[in-house]
Design an enzyme around this catalytic site. Structure first.
Site, mmCIF file in Angstrom:
data_model
loop_
_atom_site.group_PDB
_atom_site.id
_atom_site.type_symbol
_atom_site.label_atom_id
_atom_site.label_comp_id
_atom_site.label_asym_id
_atom_site.label_seq_id
_atom_site.Cartn_x
_atom_site.Cartn_y
_atom_site.Cartn_z
ATOM 1 N N GLU A 1 -7.593 0.145 -0.711
ATOM 2 C CA GLU A 1 -6.526 1.141 -0.797
ATOM 3 C C GLU A 1 -5.721 0.958 -2.078
ATOM 4 O OE1 GLU A 1 -4.315 1.274 2.863
ATOM 5 O OE2 GLU A 1 -2.539 2.084 1.873
ATOM 6 N N GLU B 1 3.928 5.272 -3.448
ATOM 7 C CA GLU B 1 4.761 5.724 -2.331
ATOM 8 C C GLU B 1 6.197 5.955 -2.775
ATOM 9 O OE1 GLU B 1 3.344 5.113 1.859
ATOM 10 O OE2 GLU B 1 3.918 3.114 1.221
#
Ligand SMILES: *[C@@H]1O[C@H](CO)[C@@H](O)[C@H](O)[C@H]1NC(C)=O
Ligand SMILES: *[C@@H]1O[C@H](CO)[C@@H](O)[C@H](O)[C@H]1NC(C)=O
Ligand SMILES: *[C@@H]1O[C@H](CO)[C@@H](O)[C@H](O)[C@H]1NC(C)=O
Ligand SMILES: *[C@@H]1O[C@H](CO)[C@@H](O)[C@H](O)[C@H]1NC(C)=O
Ligand SMILES: *[C@@H]1O[C@H](CO)[C@@H](O)[C@H](O)[C@H]1NC(C)=O
Ligand SMILES: *[C@@H]1O[C@H](CO)[C@@H](O)[C@H](O)[C@H]1NC(C)=O
Ligand SMILES: *[C@@H]1O[C@H](CO)[C@@H](O)[C@H](O)[C@H]1NC(C)=O
Ligand SMILES: *[C@@H]1O[C@H](CO)[C@@H](O)[C@H](O)[C@H]1NC(C)=O
Ligand SMILES: *[C@@H]1O[C@H](CO)[C@@H](O)[C@H](O)[C@H]1NC(C)=O
Ligand SMILES: *[C@@H]1O[C@H](CO)[C@@H](O)[C@H](O)[C@H]1NC(C)=O
Ligand SMILES: *[C@@H]1O[C@H](CO)[C@@H](O)[C@H](O)[C@H]1NC(C)=O
Ligand SMILES: *[C@@H]1O[C@H](CO)[C@@H](O)[C@H](O)[C@H]1NC(C)=O
Length: 497
Positions: A166, A170
């Protein structure tokens, strides 16, 4: 340490609450059985949609169970002109990437004023996840977007692989001058590599955020300026001889989710900037929190040297034991399933012979996989019909109606045009509709072109009468696990601790 224990305890409790005895769970020690061979990212076994998206081959019956992964080509997506009508429901999408570039769960709203599409999070919901139907195996992905804002509201722009490699960017709604960047290898975070980069107001202004993911480095950029780079050679684990670096084909996901909901563990709420206010100005004025997605480009990188290339269409894993770059091959296998009952073990099984169909309905064991589109009342078949969303289905039964029609009706921004359309879907697919209004579901999900505004309206009416899920611990976790965001949250917890 005490806090860690408490948090783990909470996680465990959440898992227990969610647990449903009819659901078969899967993890590293417990692979799925042959008749429900695919392990979803939520850790549950099933067929159909369980075998797509974030189906985890390491926990599935074998590496054939999850469907081969469609390959990205260089692409430019502009989310204007009624784009939501082109996005399919993740809960019914069966893998044919020629039908759509993106799938979603949650709430999409066209936003013509800014030639964009909104990912919305109405009151007391778990928000929206937009996922690419194709997988990127190294390359650049850049998105022009405006993040969400206000405490407890999180926007995420990530690359997420089936084995939980991943790469993240964010946005925390209470810190609009920060983008948090991160990466994981097989779900493992090296939190010394956690890092913030600064941006001048991610909510008010569009910026272009880029993740440049190459075989030997990742760099994160804002508006064309590289702000952070980390090298693969920094991630070598001496003990295992493995580079703990993201290295497997990943989907692109853009999402908005409620890190600050009261149902979340305290550490998550703090990480997300505090408690979410479900009566904020955004909720009052628009009916939802939102992020605005304008454009997204994908530039693929060369296939790594030494890769087995027996075709051009799909990525597959070639080893049951390790899921590293060397274990990925390119083949021409079929990427879509004939039905919800099928899996990568035989993607056309349900259509291959009529005798297999009649046989299945007479056997209680196999009826589980054949009941996916029916509102069967048998407990076994209902568990498995909703197998694509079982843990979530268990929480949806605790839900209560929270959406008034006016909330949903107020989908458009006050100054956007009448041409806005709304698509509503639901976290869970089949389970949600089971026993609700199958006609509406069928109408909605059979549209190969996504949801038309009319159908959406019908669906909204349906939602209005059947109730909308409130958040619960289960919802939050289903969402996070589903998003691959759980790991981010755990990372945040560790970081805070
Ligand atoms: C996408 O690519 C086009 C053409 O190169 C460029 O004009 C645009 O700025 C890019 N957008 C993003 C979000 O990178
Ligand atoms: C990153 O930014 C967030 C939000 O301001 C802050 O809470 C966090 O401590 C920062 N992390 C680092 C590593 O600087
Ligand atoms: C930040 O953006 C505002 C406009 O939103 C602009 O006026 C200001 O100059 C920018 N600041 C910097 C440091 O770029
Ligand atoms: C890692 O690779 C980069 C680029 O090749 C190089 O500049 C750097 O010195 C290397 N670092 C280590 C720890 O080997
Ligand atoms: C974690 O990151 C640190 C700092 O870059 C590095 O020294 C270490 O080797 C990394 N460990 C792993 C296993 O990636
Ligand atoms: C290296 O791998 C071993 C075995 O999986 C693990 O216990 C250890 O934590 C890893 N090291 C780092 C720095 O991640
Ligand atoms: C690729 O083709 C070779 C030769 O036919 C075959 O041995 C190998 O198993 C194939 N690999 C994959 C992943 O399909
Ligand atoms: C599955 O069925 C479709 C449509 O009938 C067909 O085109 C395809 O070749 C079949 N795939 C396999 C693997 O048999
Ligand atoms: C094919 O379908 C039959 C009947 O539903 C079922 O018993 C069998 O397990 C399925 N096989 C595969 C490989 O999915
Ligand atoms: C509404 O319109 C004004 C003026 O055209 C514009 O500045 C503003 O960004 C718009 N706001 C929203 C939420 O659409
Ligand atoms: C959006 O697309 C759908 C499906 O193609 C179409 O039915 C609808 O009329 C379009 N709406 C607008 C406002 O263009
Ligand atoms: C999904 O639908 C189910 C069944 O109607 C409902 O109970 C649940 O609240 C919905 N969830 C969301 C997030 O809309």
């Amino acid at each position: 340490m005490l806090l860690q224990t408490l948090i783990l305890g909470t996680l465990f409790l959440v898992q227990q609450i969610q647990a449903d005895s009819s659901v078969i769970k899967c993890d590293a020690e417990n692979k799925c059985p042959e008749d429900t061979p695919c392990c979803s990212s939520g850790g549950e076994c099933g067929t159909g949609v369980y075998c797509l998206g974030s189906c985890n081959p390491a926990f599935s019956f074998n590496i054939e169970a999850c469907m081969p992964m469609s390959i990205f080509e260089d692409s430019r997506f502009t989310f204007n002109n009624n784009y939501s009508s082109k996005v399919l429901d993740s809960n019914t999408y069966l893998g044919d990437a020629s039908k759509a570039d993106w799938t979603y769960t949650g709430y999409l709203v066209d936003y013509p004023d800014e030639d964009s599409m909104i990912l919305a999070m109405p009151k007391d919901t778990t928000g929206t996840v937009l996922s690419s139907t194709r997988y990127l195996w190294y390359g650049k992905v850049s998105a022009r977007l405006k993040s969400s804002h206000l405490a407890g509201v999180v926007t995420a722009f990530i690359l997420y692989s089936q084995v939980e490699d991943e790469i993240d960017m964010e946005f925390i709604g209470s810190a609009l001058n920060v983008v948090e960047t991160n990466h994981f290898w097989q779900g493992v975070l090296n939190h010394t590599l956690y890092g913030n980069i600064t941006v001048n107001n991610s909510f008010d202004d569009f910026h272009t955020y880029e993740m440049d993911w190459q075989e030997d480095y990742i760099s994160w950029s804002v508006d064309g300026q590289v702000e952070r780079t980390m090298f693969k050679n920094e991630t070598y684990n001496e003990t295992t001889g493995v580079y703990q670096f993201p290295q497997t084909p990943a989907r692109i996901q853009v999402s908005i989710w409620p890190g600050g909901d009261a149902s979340q563990p305290q550490g998550v709420i703090e990480w997300a900037g505090g408690a979410i206010d479900w009566d904020s100005s955004d909720i009052k004025d628009n009916g939802y929190y939102y992020m605005v997605l304008n454009e997204l480009n994908v530039t693929t990188a060369n296939v790594p040297d030494g890769t087995v290339q027996n075709g051009t269409k799909a990525y597959v894993y070639t080893s049951e034991d390790s899921f590293l770059q060397k274990d990925v091959a390119i083949v021409d296998k079929q990427v879509y399933l004939a039905s919800e009952k099928d899996s990568g073990l035989d993607p056309n099984n349900s259509t291959s012979s009529s005798s297999s169909l009649s046989k299945s309905s007479s056997s209680s064991r196999s009826s589980s996989s054949s009941s996916s589109s029916h509102s069967s009342s048998s407990s076994h078949s209902s568990s498995s019909s909703s197998s694509s969303s079982s843990s979530r289905s268990s929480h949806s039964s605790r839900s209560s109606s929270t959406h008034s029609s006016s909330t949903l009706g107020a989908h458009a921004f006050s100054n956007s045009t009448n041409s806005s359309s709304v698509s509503f879907s639901n976290e869970t697919s089949t389970s949600i509709y089971t026993g609700v209004d199958i006609n509406t579901l069928t109408k909605t999900s059979s549209s190969s072109n996504g949801l038309s505004p009319e159908q959406s309206t019908g669906f909204i009416q349906n939602m209005k009468t059947t109730g909308q899920s409130r958040l619960s611990a289960g919802d939050g976790f289903a969402l996070m696990r589903n998003n691959g965001i759980l790991k981010v949250v755990l990372a945040a917890l560790w970081y805070i601790i």
